[in-house]
Scaffold this motif. Structure first.
Motif, PDB file in Angstrom:
ATOM      1  N   VAL A 161       0.828  -1.207   0.000  1.00 43.74           N
ATOM      2  CA  VAL A 161       0.000   0.000   0.000  1.00 43.74           C
ATOM      3  C   VAL A 161       0.866   1.262   0.000  1.00 43.74           C
ATOM      4  O   VAL A 161       0.573   2.236  -0.701  1.00 43.74           O
ATOM      5  CB  VAL A 161      -0.976  -0.031   1.204  1.00 43.74           C
ATOM      6  CG1 VAL A 161      -1.696   1.290   1.370  1.00 43.74           C
ATOM      7  CG2 VAL A 161      -1.985  -1.168   1.032  1.00 43.74           C
ATOM      8  N   GLU A 162       1.970   1.220   0.743  1.00 43.81           N
ATOM      9  CA  GLU A 162       2.868   2.379   0.769  1.00 43.81           C
ATOM     10  C   GLU A 162       3.448   2.642  -0.623  1.00 43.81           C
ATOM     11  O   GLU A 162       3.478   3.790  -1.088  1.00 43.81           O
ATOM     12  CB  GLU A 162       4.003   2.116   1.768  1.00 43.81           C
ATOM     13  CG  GLU A 162       4.935   3.285   1.953  1.00 43.81           C
ATOM     14  CD  GLU A 162       6.074   2.951   2.912  1.00 43.81           C
ATOM     15  OE1 GLU A 162       5.866   2.121   3.812  1.00 43.81           O
ATOM     16  OE2 GLU A 162       7.164   3.516   2.740  1.00 43.81           O
ATOM     17  N   LEU A 204       1.101   6.640  -6.949  1.00 46.41           N
ATOM     18  CA  LEU A 204      -0.033   7.531  -7.199  1.00 46.41           C
ATOM     19  C   LEU A 204       0.388   9.002  -7.090  1.00 46.41           C
ATOM     20  O   LEU A 204      -0.030   9.843  -7.898  1.00 46.41           O
ATOM     21  CB  LEU A 204      -1.169   7.231  -6.207  1.00 46.41           C
ATOM     22  CG  LEU A 204      -2.405   8.115  -6.325  1.00 46.41           C
ATOM     23  CD1 LEU A 204      -3.094   7.955  -7.681  1.00 46.41           C
ATOM     24  CD2 LEU A 204      -3.402   7.818  -5.202  1.00 46.41           C
ATOM     25  N   SER A 231       2.141   1.733  -3.457  1.00 43.49           N
ATOM     26  CA  SER A 231       1.035   2.179  -4.324  1.00 43.49           C
ATOM     27  C   SER A 231       0.824   3.680  -4.191  1.00 43.49           C
ATOM     28  O   SER A 231       0.625   4.387  -5.189  1.00 43.49           O
ATOM     29  CB  SER A 231      -0.271   1.466  -3.940  1.00 43.49           C
ATOM     30  OG  SER A 231      -0.183   0.087  -4.143  1.00 43.49           O
ATOM     31  N   LEU A 232       0.867   4.171  -2.956  1.00 46.04           N
ATOM     32  CA  LEU A 232       0.640   5.599  -2.739  1.00 46.04           C
ATOM     33  C   LEU A 232       1.781   6.435  -3.318  1.00 46.04           C
ATOM     34  O   LEU A 232       1.542   7.502  -3.889  1.00 46.04           O
ATOM     35  CB  LEU A 232       0.468   5.883  -1.243  1.00 46.04           C
ATOM     36  CG  LEU A 232       0.118   7.333  -0.888  1.00 46.04           C
ATOM     37  CD1 LEU A 232      -1.171   7.787  -1.575  1.00 46.04           C
ATOM     38  CD2 LEU A 232      -0.020   7.511   0.625  1.00 46.04           C
TER      39      LEU A 232
END
Lengths: 436, 118
Positions: A211-212, A218, A214-215
């Motif tokens: 998730v880290e 993004l 992915s951010l």
């Protein structure tokens, strides 16, 4: 396969009316990664049964930007080649969360059926009540029957039932990237369509790191200037069709995005409603959602007004025929003529490169230049980019916009998510296998 | 401090819904999210967001915000969707208080900044 996966492959035999489940072996993911790497493998495995293979990418339905896409792999009745059609909107994600990573549909049913796939359960259901109905009617009827407006469908209309060469598999009520006549294949199997719904849970090997990362990706994506734009007209404008913006503006309602996709690639046209309306329309069918930039452009070039282009697109979506093929092969220039010609569409449309990927996607970059030089280099880049997007499950239009979505970071996230060592060498081999 | 939603900026991508549910489940799912994309009126292109807070349900419609006190009687003139998720059974927004590196996940991941901190 424990992570980023439902661990299940569904095999449906329409001849026998039987449903079986296989496990998705980790070794297959280590060799083929996912998406069309595995749908192509499954196609070859069941080739003698003329299968339709539906799948999702390894990253589909996660926090990786634009991880929206599923895939349909089958032999095109139009080209005779095994081709790959991306599954867009929210449908690709719903397939994975309905409980299966891959679905093989083989053989032919004696009578019309549809497949109802939900929360890890799959049923072959009698389609007598929806056979003969158009795509919108069939989707609405299934949603009412199940009592769930969020049911996602993959459906054919009269074009597919009648064996039209350019019958399209539509997604929910809308046209799709299918330029391969897969709707004809569905019809030949007496398969009206598939309906999906699921509330599954996908485990991740290293969730915090996934998730880290992915951010971080993004945030890089959001540095692009195009992130301030929305909709189809801006894409066409970037491709040199600037006058589409003014032409379509009076009927443009809102723009929407596929799952987790930072650019809204879909534009809704209000045809029987004031385009500025914010409240819920009291009309049941005020317009049409458009994702096909070249079909929209084709109707414009045929001389239609924006309203009539929208009505033509809506008619194509209901009938379940490729609207781009209609613009290229019908020679019709009025709405009434267009609505009457669907059963007579014949001929060939050009499928670029090796003919594996849909020209629904522009055959070059959008908004960014990706440092490409010359037609040959651009086409080679496009085919590789399409293959990569459909291995990992990335929205195929967005992958043409965004250099920050790299093979390196897709592999990194895939490895973090699965705890497998997925390398550039493996990816290169999968792509070589797909491109031949 | 609270979540502020601009439904007109929203592109209905469901990123908020996914990361909110991740915050609850430590896996990828949609079932536990306290913020969801409202997308049941697809044929009418009518979409926005719903957020469950401790005492209220915020419905961010394109035409404006609607704030419903939980426990009050629903408006009998408004039709409920057959597919409306059981939002009221879910945990209310805690602003992702345990996610120190991010703050509210829906704010961090919204690609079009339709969700901000008020």
């Amino acid at each position: 396969m424990e992570y980023l996966s439902t661990d299940k492959i569904l095999v449906i035999d329409l001849n026998a009316g039987q449903v079986e489940e296989d496990e998705l072996d980790e070794s297959l993911v280590e060799e083929k990664i996912g998406g069309i790497g595995i749908t192509r493998y499954l196609y070859d495995k069941y080739r003698q049964d003329d299968p339709i293979v539906i799948g999702t990418g390894l990253l589909t339905g996660t926090t990786y930007p634009a991880s929206a896409s599923g895939q349909i792999t089958a032999k095109s009745p139009v080209t005779g080649k095994v081709c790959h059609c991306p599954v867009i909107y929210k449908l690709g994600v719903e397939i994975k969360y309905s409980g299966y990573d891959y679905i093989v549909v083989k053989g032919r049913s004696e009578s019309p059926v549809y497949l109802w796939i939900h929360d890890g359960v799959a049923d072959i259901s009698d389609a007598a009540d929806i056979w003969g109905k158009n795509v919108w009617e069939a989707t609405d009827e299934l949603r009412t029957f199940v009592g769930d407006d969020l049911l996602q469908t993959m459906m054919i209309g009269p074009a597919g039932e009648n064996g039209s060469d350019y019958a399209q598999v539509c997604f929910n009520h809308w046209s799709s990237p299918d330029r391969f006549g897969f709707g004809k294949l569905f019809g030949a199997k007496n398969l009206k369509g598939l309906a999906f719904r699921g509330m599954g849970l996908i485990e991740i090997a290293e969730p915090e790191d996934y998730v880290e990362q992915s951010l971080e990706i993004l945030k890089q994506v959001k540095e692009n200037d195009f992130i301030q734009k929305k909709g189809l007209a801006q894409i066409l404008s970037a491709l040199g069709e600037e006058d589409v913006v003014e032409w379509i503006q009076p009927v443009t309602h809102r723009h929407s995005a596929d799952y987790f996709t930072p650019y809204a690639t879909n534009t809704y046209l209000f045809l029987d409603e004031e385009s500025g309306l914010l409240e819920e329309s009291k009309k049941e069918e005020p317009g049409v959602l458009v994702s096909d930039i070249y079909a929209l452009l084709g109707f414009k070039k045929a001389g239609l007004s924006a309203v009539d282009a929208g009505r033509a697109l809506k008619a194509c979506a209901k009938y379940g025929i490729d609207p781009f093929a209609v613009t290229q092969l019908s020679g019709k220039t009025t709405l009434d003529e267009i609505k009457d010609c669907f059963d007579s569409i014949k001929g060939e449309i050009e499928i670029p490169g090796k003919g594996l990927f849909t020209p629904w996607c522009p055959t070059g970059p959008i908004f960014n230049d990706f440092d490409l030089a010359g037609e040959d280099e651009t086409l080679a880049w496009w085919e590789r980019r399409q293959a990569v997007s459909m291995i990992f499950g990335i929205q195929p239009l967005f992958s043409l916009m965004c250099p920050e979505l790299t093979e390196e970071n897709m592999l990194e996230l895939a490895s973090l998510g699965t705890d497998l060592e997925l390398t550039q060498e493996i990816l290169d081999a999968v792509i070589d296998d797909i491109l031949g | 401090m609270g979540i502020k939603i601009n439904a007109l900026k929203c592109t209905n991508c469901m990123a908020c819904e996914m990361v909110c549910s991740y915050h609850r489940d430590d896996g990828f799912a949609f079932l536990s999210a306290c913020i969801v994309s409202y997308r049941a009126k697809e044929k009418k292109d009518y979409f926005g967001m719903m957020l469950k807070e401790e005492d209220v349900l915020v419905v961010a419609r394109p035409e404006g915000l609607e704030i419903n006190k939980i426990g009050e009687e629903a408006d009998p003139d408004k039709e409920a969707d057959a597919s409306a998720k059981p939002m009221l059974l879910r945990e209310g927004c805690d602003l992702c208080e345990d996610m120190d590196d991010y703050g509210p996940m829906c704010v961090a991941f919204c690609p079009v900044d339709a969700i901000t901190l008020d």
